[in-house]
Structure formats: C-alpha cells, structure tokens
Design a protein around this motif. Structure first.
Motif, PDB file in Angstrom:
ATOM      1  N   MET A  38       0.843  -1.190   0.000  1.00 22.33           N
ATOM      2  CA  MET A  38       0.000   0.000   0.000  1.00 22.33           C
ATOM      3  C   MET A  38       0.879   1.241   0.000  1.00 22.33           C
ATOM      4  O   MET A  38       1.812   1.347   0.793  1.00 22.33           O
ATOM      5  CB  MET A  38      -0.892  -0.042   1.255  1.00 22.33           C
ATOM      6  N   THR A  39       0.598   2.159  -0.888  1.00 24.75           N
ATOM      7  CA  THR A  39       1.368   3.398  -0.915  1.00 24.75           C
ATOM      8  C   THR A  39       0.899   4.290   0.234  1.00 24.75           C
ATOM      9  O   THR A  39      -0.245   4.220   0.664  1.00 24.75           O
ATOM     10  CB  THR A  39       1.189   4.131  -2.262  1.00 24.75           C
ATOM     11  N   GLU A  40       1.804   5.092   0.706  1.00 20.91           N
ATOM     12  CA  GLU A  40       1.495   5.970   1.832  1.00 20.91           C
ATOM     13  C   GLU A  40       0.557   7.087   1.386  1.00 20.91           C
ATOM     14  O   GLU A  40       0.691   7.635   0.302  1.00 20.91           O
ATOM     15  CB  GLU A  40       2.793   6.568   2.379  1.00 20.91           C
ATOM     16  N   ARG A  41      -0.377   7.401   2.254  1.00 22.42           N
ATOM     17  CA  ARG A  41      -1.351   8.440   1.926  1.00 22.42           C
ATOM     18  C   ARG A  41      -0.852   9.814   2.353  1.00 22.42           C
ATOM     19  O   ARG A  41      -0.141   9.947   3.340  1.00 22.42           O
ATOM     20  CB  ARG A  41      -2.670   8.132   2.612  1.00 22.42           C
ATOM     21  N   LEU A  42      -1.286  10.812   1.606  1.00 18.22           N
ATOM     22  CA  LEU A  42      -0.943  12.193   1.933  1.00 18.22           C
ATOM     23  C   LEU A  42      -1.949  12.739   2.944  1.00 18.22           C
ATOM     24  O   LEU A  42      -3.097  12.303   2.978  1.00 18.22           O
ATOM     25  CB  LEU A  42      -0.986  13.051   0.664  1.00 18.22           C
ATOM     26  N   ALA A  43      -1.499  13.695   3.728  1.00 27.17           N
ATOM     27  CA  ALA A  43      -2.360  14.319   4.725  1.00 27.17           C
ATOM     28  C   ALA A  43      -2.252  15.830   4.593  1.00 27.17           C
ATOM     29  O   ALA A  43      -1.320  16.357   3.977  1.00 27.17           O
ATOM     30  CB  ALA A  43      -1.946  13.876   6.126  1.00 27.17           C
ATOM     31  N   GLU A  44      -3.212  16.518   5.199  1.00 30.41           N
ATOM     32  CA  GLU A  44      -3.202  17.977   5.181  1.00 30.41           C
ATOM     33  C   GLU A  44      -1.874  18.486   5.721  1.00 30.41           C
ATOM     34  O   GLU A  44      -1.368  17.984   6.713  1.00 30.41           O
ATOM     35  CB  GLU A  44      -4.369  18.509   6.014  1.00 30.41           C
ATOM     36  N   GLY A  45      -1.304  19.478   5.020  1.00 27.99           N
ATOM     37  CA  GLY A  45      -0.031  20.065   5.430  1.00 27.99           C
ATOM     38  C   GLY A  45       1.174  19.448   4.747  1.00 27.99           C
ATOM     39  O   GLY A  45       2.250  20.038   4.728  1.00 27.99           O
ATOM     40  N   PRO A  90      -9.853   6.148 -12.234  1.00 30.05           N
ATOM     41  CA  PRO A  90      -9.344   4.895 -12.811  1.00 30.05           C
ATOM     42  C   PRO A  90      -9.219   4.860 -14.331  1.00 30.05           C
ATOM     43  O   PRO A  90      -8.194   4.438 -14.856  1.00 30.05           O
ATOM     44  CB  PRO A  90     -10.335   3.835 -12.326  1.00 30.05           C
ATOM     45  N   ALA A  91     -10.261   5.267 -15.075  1.00 25.26           N
ATOM     46  CA  ALA A  91     -10.198   5.086 -16.532  1.00 25.26           C
ATOM     47  C   ALA A  91     -11.164   6.015 -17.262  1.00 25.26           C
ATOM     48  O   ALA A  91     -12.342   6.083 -16.918  1.00 25.26           O
ATOM     49  CB  ALA A  91     -10.519   3.639 -16.892  1.00 25.26           C
ATOM     50  N   ALA A  92     -10.647   6.687 -18.270  1.00 24.44           N
ATOM     51  CA  ALA A  92     -11.464   7.565 -19.105  1.00 24.44           C
ATOM     52  C   ALA A  92     -12.563   6.767 -19.794  1.00 24.44           C
ATOM     53  O   ALA A  92     -12.378   5.599 -20.124  1.00 24.44           O
ATOM     54  CB  ALA A  92     -10.581   8.248 -20.151  1.00 24.44           C
ATOM     55  N   ALA A 101      -2.639   7.298  -4.462  1.00 19.16           N
ATOM     56  CA  ALA A 101      -3.883   7.050  -5.194  1.00 19.16           C
ATOM     57  C   ALA A 101      -3.828   5.762  -6.022  1.00 19.16           C
ATOM     58  O   ALA A 101      -4.623   5.570  -6.925  1.00 19.16           O
ATOM     59  CB  ALA A 101      -4.195   8.244  -6.098  1.00 19.16           C
ATOM     60  N   PHE A 102      -2.882   4.895  -5.709  1.00 17.57           N
ATOM     61  CA  PHE A 102      -2.799   3.603  -6.378  1.00 17.57           C
ATOM     62  C   PHE A 102      -2.428   2.565  -5.334  1.00 17.57           C
ATOM     63  O   PHE A 102      -1.502   2.770  -4.552  1.00 17.57           O
ATOM     64  CB  PHE A 102      -1.740   3.618  -7.494  1.00 17.57           C
ATOM     65  N   MET A 108     -13.261  -3.833  -4.551  1.00 21.81           N
ATOM     66  CA  MET A 108     -14.168  -3.566  -5.655  1.00 21.81           C
ATOM     67  C   MET A 108     -15.109  -4.755  -5.786  1.00 21.81           C
ATOM     68  O   MET A 108     -14.656  -5.884  -5.981  1.00 21.81           O
ATOM     69  CB  MET A 108     -13.357  -3.380  -6.947  1.00 21.81           C
ATOM     70  N   TYR A 109     -16.391  -4.484  -5.651  1.00 21.77           N
ATOM     71  CA  TYR A 109     -17.403  -5.545  -5.715  1.00 21.77           C
ATOM     72  C   TYR A 109     -17.087  -6.677  -4.739  1.00 21.77           C
ATOM     73  O   TYR A 109     -17.218  -7.857  -5.054  1.00 21.77           O
ATOM     74  CB  TYR A 109     -17.553  -6.090  -7.149  1.00 21.77           C
ATOM     75  N   GLY A 110     -16.603  -6.301  -3.543  1.00 20.00           N
ATOM     76  CA  GLY A 110     -16.344  -7.272  -2.491  1.00 20.00           C
ATOM     77  C   GLY A 110     -15.010  -7.992  -2.603  1.00 20.00           C
ATOM     78  O   GLY A 110     -14.678  -8.813  -1.749  1.00 20.00           O
ATOM     79  N   LYS A 111     -14.226  -7.700  -3.636  1.00 17.95           N
ATOM     80  CA  LYS A 111     -12.930  -8.354  -3.819  1.00 17.95           C
ATOM     81  C   LYS A 111     -11.806  -7.349  -3.631  1.00 17.95           C
ATOM     82  O   LYS A 111     -11.935  -6.187  -3.986  1.00 17.95           O
ATOM     83  CB  LYS A 111     -12.802  -8.931  -5.231  1.00 17.95           C
ATOM     84  N   LYS A 112     -10.685  -7.817  -3.093  1.00 20.91           N
ATOM     85  CA  LYS A 112      -9.495  -6.968  -2.978  1.00 20.91           C
ATOM     86  C   LYS A 112      -8.779  -6.971  -4.326  1.00 20.91           C
ATOM     87  O   LYS A 112      -8.487  -8.025  -4.886  1.00 20.91           O
ATOM     88  CB  LYS A 112      -8.552  -7.517  -1.902  1.00 20.91           C
ATOM     89  N   VAL A 113      -8.544  -5.784  -4.850  1.00 24.39           N
ATOM     90  CA  VAL A 113      -7.831  -5.637  -6.115  1.00 24.39           C
ATOM     91  C   VAL A 113      -6.809  -4.506  -5.977  1.00 24.39           C
ATOM     92  O   VAL A 113      -6.892  -3.694  -5.050  1.00 24.39           O
ATOM     93  CB  VAL A 113      -8.790  -5.319  -7.293  1.00 24.39           C
ATOM     94  N   THR A 114      -5.848  -4.472  -6.890  1.00 24.37           N
ATOM     95  CA  THR A 114      -4.891  -3.377  -6.916  1.00 24.37           C
ATOM     96  C   THR A 114      -5.254  -2.482  -8.092  1.00 24.37           C
ATOM     97  O   THR A 114      -5.466  -2.979  -9.211  1.00 24.37           O
ATOM     98  CB  THR A 114      -3.455  -3.915  -7.085  1.00 24.37           C
ATOM     99  N   GLY A 115      -5.366  -1.195  -7.829  1.00 25.58           N
ATOM    100  CA  GLY A 115      -5.727  -0.276  -8.902  1.00 25.58           C
ATOM    101  C   GLY A 115      -5.742   1.157  -8.437  1.00 25.58           C
ATOM    102  O   GLY A 115      -5.247   1.488  -7.357  1.00 25.58           O
TER     103      GLY A 115
END
Length: 155
Positions: free
Chosen positions: A1-8, A40-42, A106-107, A112-119
């Motif tokens: 899991m990539t680290e999330r950004l926070a305020e500041g 996710p996708a155009a 953000a990746f 998704m639909y009850g399943k763990k996915v990477t995206g």
C-alpha cells in the motif's frame, strides 16, 4: 500500500503529458489553488460522471480561484477522445507508469465488488497556493463528489 498524503504535506511534484501530449506540471499552478483528482479510466461510467460534474461546476470553481486537473493511467490519445466526447475544458493528464498515482497514495489495494484488487483509488486533493495539501480525500464516490466538495469548500 502506498502511503497516503495528509493535510499540510507538500504535494508531490509532477510533470505529465496532457491529452495533446503537452507537458503540464503541478508547479504551473503555484500561486493558485488547484484540485487534483485521480480516476481509474477515461470513458467509463463513473469516471465520465465525475469528469462531467467537474466540467459543469468549473465556472463556479474558477470564480473561487480553483483550477482542476484530472489524472489517470490512460494514454494521451484515450484522454483526447474522452475530452472531446465530453467537452471537457480542464487538463486531463496521463500517468501510464502510475508513478504520480503512487506518490499521491492514489494507487494500491482497494475493494471492488467485495474483492481486494490493486488499482487506482479514486481520490481528490486540494493543493494550496504554496504547493501544500490543504485537503486529501481518498475512496471518493464518482457521483455527488463535486457537489460535496463545493459544499465543503463553501463554493
């Protein structure tokens, strides 16, 4: 899991090609507030709804001093088709290597639909005039998100 950004936090800088292949940098927006959103996708139903919501609210956001930039892993040619089909008037940027997506948290793993996915994790950030994260929102919903954002930002 990539680290999330926070305020500041400083917003991770980027330079990515837009739908026409022209480079766009976060630094181009210094001195103005900018909403950076990841999708996710155009041309998928949720992403189209979200992009059209931003398009339909762009005048009010602009009047409040806010620019909008959308980022996805799509190639510029797909972004150009999406932009033209939906009459989008804000930059759509291409991050096929997902480096910027990862830098912004953000990746990664999502459900998704009850399943763990990477995206792509649908996320929205408000970056202030100095390039710092003013607001970080992860796992946002495509529908109603822009209205909620406007309410939260009092726009």
């Amino acid at each position: 899991m990539t680290e999330r950004l926070a305020e500041g936090d400083p917003a991770p800088d980027f330079t990515l090609p837009d739908a026409d292949g022209k480079p766009v940098s976060l630094a181009d927006y210094r001195g103005r507030k900018v909403i950076v959103y990841f999708y996710p996708a155009a041309s998928t139903p949720g992403c189209t709804k979200q992009a059209c919501d931003f398009r339909d609210n762009l005048a009010e956001l602009g009047d409040a001093g806010l620019d909008v930039v959308g980022i996805s892993p799509d190639k510029p040619a797909k972004l150009a088709k999406f932009r033209d089909a939906q009459d989008l008037t804000f930059p759509l940027l291409s991050d096929p290597d997902r480096e910027v997506l990862q830098a912004w948290g953000a990746f990664g793993e999502k459900t998704m639909y009850g399943k763990k996915v990477t995206g792509v994790i649908r996320s929205t950030f408000l970056v202030d005039e100095e390039g710092k994260i003013e607001k970080a929102m992860y796992n946002v919903r495509a529908t109603g998100h822009v209205a909620k954002l406007r309410k939260d930002l009092k726009v």
